[in-house]
Design a protein around this motif. Structure first.
Motif, mmCIF file in Angstrom:
data_model
loop_
_atom_site.group_PDB
_atom_site.id
_atom_site.type_symbol
_atom_site.label_atom_id
_atom_site.label_comp_id
_atom_site.label_asym_id
_atom_site.label_seq_id
_atom_site.Cartn_x
_atom_site.Cartn_y
_atom_site.Cartn_z
ATOM 1 N N PRO A 151 63.351 48.938 -108.432
ATOM 2 C CA PRO A 151 62.939 50.446 -107.798
ATOM 3 C C PRO A 151 64.025 49.949 -106.341
ATOM 4 O O PRO A 151 64.189 48.781 -105.995
ATOM 5 N N PRO A 152 64.526 50.841 -105.570
ATOM 6 C CA PRO A 152 65.584 50.752 -104.627
ATOM 7 C C PRO A 152 64.240 50.615 -103.428
ATOM 8 O O PRO A 152 63.546 50.870 -102.941
ATOM 9 N N PHE A 153 64.249 49.742 -102.473
ATOM 10 C CA PHE A 153 63.887 49.851 -101.284
ATOM 11 C C PHE A 153 64.014 49.161 -99.953
ATOM 12 O O PHE A 153 63.893 49.336 -98.904
ATOM 13 N N PHE B 38 63.513 46.907 -95.436
ATOM 14 C CA PHE B 38 64.613 47.731 -94.152
ATOM 15 C C PHE B 38 65.135 48.563 -94.129
ATOM 16 O O PHE B 38 65.904 49.353 -95.421
ATOM 17 N N THR B 39 65.735 48.801 -92.876
ATOM 18 C CA THR B 39 66.046 49.844 -93.107
ATOM 19 C C THR B 39 67.578 49.592 -92.633
ATOM 20 O O THR B 39 68.014 48.155 -92.092
ATOM 21 N N TYR B 40 68.530 49.982 -93.036
ATOM 22 C CA TYR B 40 70.290 49.185 -93.343
ATOM 23 C C TYR B 40 71.087 50.382 -92.169
ATOM 24 O O TYR B 40 71.310 51.056 -92.196
ATOM 25 N N ASP C 84 62.373 35.911 -88.648
ATOM 26 C CA ASP C 84 63.564 34.849 -88.460
ATOM 27 C C ASP C 84 65.128 35.917 -89.512
ATOM 28 O O ASP C 84 66.186 35.386 -89.683
ATOM 29 N N TYR C 85 64.918 37.334 -88.579
ATOM 30 C CA TYR C 85 66.310 37.815 -88.748
ATOM 31 C C TYR C 85 66.626 38.033 -87.643
ATOM 32 O O TYR C 85 66.754 39.039 -87.056
ATOM 33 N N GLY D 266 68.861 46.314 -90.050
ATOM 34 C CA GLY D 266 70.351 45.256 -90.151
ATOM 35 C C GLY D 266 71.122 45.819 -91.293
ATOM 36 O O GLY D 266 70.839 46.692 -91.746
ATOM 37 N N ASN D 267 71.581 44.586 -91.139
ATOM 38 C CA ASN D 267 73.135 45.150 -92.656
ATOM 39 C C ASN D 267 73.597 44.160 -93.087
ATOM 40 O O ASN D 267 72.053 42.750 -93.341
#
Length: 688
Positions: free
Chosen positions: A34-36, A431-433, A560-561, A607-608
């Motif tokens: 499934p896409p996240f 997360f949102t790309y 952590d990001y 993030g990317n």
């Protein structure tokens, strides 16, 4: 000799021809869940350069040269052993048990701490130039190991260490030589870009840099040898044949066969040390461990007529290697078929044995020597990895462990695969790309940066261009977008500039290499590339939400990001040495970074691909501050570039740095908050 199985070849027995003394080489001087996510690299050559064999130093005694490293143990075997036993023992690479059958590269060109052919002239980067307005030049002799730019543990090159051994290198020294050569080549390419813009004349920056390195002693493994070359690892990639010359892997700048003469009793035999498979004339079978190699010569004589190949020089050396069961180093040369106009890339594929040879009629109707080489078992895969990647790019077969073909949902122009061939996890947390950084008002600089007025594009060397002037008179990139030098800040053209097709917009144009987010064995998710990446190439920016650290008060302590500009980063040197370029050492470019404001970029929610890049104390990627405008306001961006040449499927890593606790005195030891699992020889134990 043993014949080639099958009747598909018109074979002729190669007779036992004694080598004549006149045939001795002469060395001139010169892989669904499934896409996240939600959101959308003969001639012509310029005057002053010519093909040459650079190994002109006095050679070691033939009996010593004839022994590859793996033979040292063979000497202890009983003399009564059979020829087959001796053969098998002699040619087994010196690999430890953990390396045998290993399905990954052996740390090719990535032993760093922070950051890091001659076949025509289709590469614009190698033919370019710029003349710095206030730079004075003077010839400054620089001897390798004389105190300037010698190798340092963990990466880069610094001064003040002992003179290295040029005859027998090591990994650190090989890396150092390659770093120094490429830094110099990028500078010469920068200079040639400006000259080409004026005169239209194309010159080879790689040849000029190679010649300078040779003359200044920036080289290693000068003694020719059979088998393993100290410091050169299987899977290492090269974008220029001169690189192979400087590290002793393959000495001829053009010839495909390298060899040495071995004296045995009263005879003197030429024996092949290495070959470069061009990929044009050699028949690569379905098995990537088998190579059918064509001999050299016979293409045209003085009357421009094709002729039979002769059993001499390189051809004779390959024949003698067959009879002596002597291992031959194989370098595969190829182009990426998915990229038009890409330069040829060379990958060192390890040691091969010549199993048989024959003569057959070529397309011209003349006799051509053919040699069947088989890769010695137990070596890490190299060329096989490249072939697998090419099949993935073509869509067949599907990438093993593929979860999503593009986790960016089209936000990037090039898809980024999500792969897990380790366990059953279906992807990282939601997360949102976003391919860009989200800035708030507080990050706008007080003084907007005006754009230039160049039409239709900025030209290297044009000091009337305000963007070039902000870069101290230099165009920061070569013609094909390679970063020349690290600087406190790189200024790119922006939407405020009319030069929309300008090459000074490298970090704004999105991804240029095919990346893959993959599950690592012990570090969570990581990032790697399907494509080989050249040193200085842009990889990606760090996208996310920009935050002012002075206002956070520990809000991102458990994030952590994050990318934090205020951390302590191990200094290193990556730029060229002015002395090697015959420039004034006082004009050396500073590699200290200028940070406009304390900045933390959090990619936890937005993030990317950069959010997946892991830390390493010996990274192969470094970050560089870049400035350009958004809505007439300038912003600071974090851009990642390749420190060294990075082979396909090699994990991309950078140094996360170490936090500076409040109240820490200057010079006090800093300790990271997280345990480091990079596994580097130079691991400092913690980061962040």
């Amino acid at each position: 000799m043993e014949g080639f199985s099958g009747n598909q070849h018109d074979k002729t027995r190669v007779f036992d021809v004694k080598p004549l003394r006149s045939l001795m080489p002469i060395f001139p001087d010169a892989k669904q869940g499934p896409p996240f996510v939600c959101a959308p690299p003969f001639g012509p050559f310029p005057s002053g350069f010519s093909p040459f064999y650079p190994f002109s130093s006095p050679q070691a005694q033939p009996q010593e040269q004839a022994q590859p490293q793996a033979q040292s143990r063979e000497q202890a075997q009983p003399q009564a052993q059979t020829q087959e036993q001796a053969h098998a023992y002699q040619h087994t690479p010196d690999l430890n048990q953990s390396q045998r059958g290993q399905a990954s590269f052996v740390t090719p060109l990535r032993t760093f701490r922070t950051d890091d052919l001659p076949n025509g002239h289709s590469e614009h980067e190698e033919s370019n130039s710029l003349k710095r307005k206030s730079r004075k030049t003077k010839k400054t002799p620089t001897q390798f190991g004389s105190g300037e730019g010698a190798a340092v543990s963990g990466g880069g090159f610094v001064s003040g260490i002992s003179v290295p051994d040029r005859e027998n290198g090591n990994r650190e020294l090989v890396i150092n030589v390659l770093l120094r050569f490429d830094a110099l080549r990028r500078r010469f390419a920068q200079l040639e870009d400006a000259k080409e813009a004026v005169s239209g004349v194309i010159k080879r920056a790689d040849l000029k840099a190679g010649s300078s390195c040779m003359s200044k002693g920036v080289r290693t493994n000068m003694t020719k040898r059979l088998g393993i070359v100290p410091g050169v690892e299987i899977g290492d990639i090269f974008f220029f044949r001169f690189e192979m010359c400087l590290v002793g892997l393959h000495s001829p700048s053009m010839a495909g066969i390298d060899y040495m003469v071995i004296k045995d009793d009263a005879d003197e035999d030429p024996v092949a040390t290495s070959i470069v498979s061009s990929g044009y004339y050699d028949n690569d079978e379905a098995n990537s461990d088998i190579l059918i190699y064509s001999g050299h010569g016979g293409n045209a004589d003085r009357d421009k007529q094709a002729s039979d190949q002769k059993l001499e020089r390189g051809n004779l050396a390959l024949e003698r290697s067959l009879r002596r069961f002597s291992p031959v180093r194989v370098i595969r040369g190829f182009k990426d078929a998915s990229k038009n106009g890409s330069p040829k890339i060379y990958i060192y594929d390890g040691l091969y044995e010549i199993k048989e040879s024959w003569v057959e009629k070529g397309k011209s109707g003349h006799n051509t020597f053919k040699y069947k080489l088989v890769r010695i078992p137990g070596q890490p895969p190299a060329f096989a990895v490249w072939k697998s990647v090419q099949k993935w790019k073509e869509g067949f077969p599907s990438r093993e462990g593929l979860i999503l073909p593009d986790l960016t949902s089209g936000a990037e122009s090039i898809p980024v695969s999500l792969v897990n061939d380790i366990d059953t996890e279906k992807g990282p947390a939601y997360f949102t790309y976003s391919p860009t950084v989200k800035y708030s008002e507080q990050f706008r600089l007080v003084h907007p940066s005006s754009g230039c007025d160049c039409h239709p594009a900025c030209k290297p060397g044009n000091l009337n261009c305000s963007c070039i002037r902000k870069n101290d008179g230099d165009f920061p990139y070569t013609g094909n977008g390679i970063l020349v030098s690290r600087k406190p800040v790189i200024y790119e053209c922006s939407p405020a500039c009319p030069c929309m097709n300008c090459k000074n917009r490298v970090t704004q144009m999105g991804l240029k290499v095919r990346l893959e987010v993959f599950k690592t064995a012990n570090k969570g998710w990581g990032l790697r590339s399907w494509d080989p990446i050249r040193a200085g190439s842009f990889i990606c920016i760090y996208a996310g939400e920009a935050k002012n650290k002075s206002m956070l008060q520990g809000a991102v302590a458990d994030d952590d990001y994050t990318f934090d500009t205020t951390r302590a980063y191990t200094p290193f040197k990556w730029n060229y040495e002015p002395g090697l370029a015959e420039e004034d050492n006082s004009e050396e470019i500073s590699e200290d970074f200028y940070i406009p404001a304390p900045l933390v970029i959090s990619a936890k929610n937005v993030g990317n691909v950069a959010r997946f890049m892991n830390h390493s104390c010996s990274p192969n990627v470094f970050w560089q501050p870049v400035m350009y405008e958004h809505n007439n306001q300038s912003f600071f961006h974090v851009a990642f570039f390749a420190l060294s040449h990075i082979p396909p499927m090699t994990e991309l890593t950078y140094d996360y740095g170490v936090s500076r606790p409040s109240g820490t005195e200057a010079g006090a030891p800093l300790y990271g908050k997280k345990k480091c699992l990079c596994g580097s020889e130079y691991c400092r134990g913690s980061f962040g």
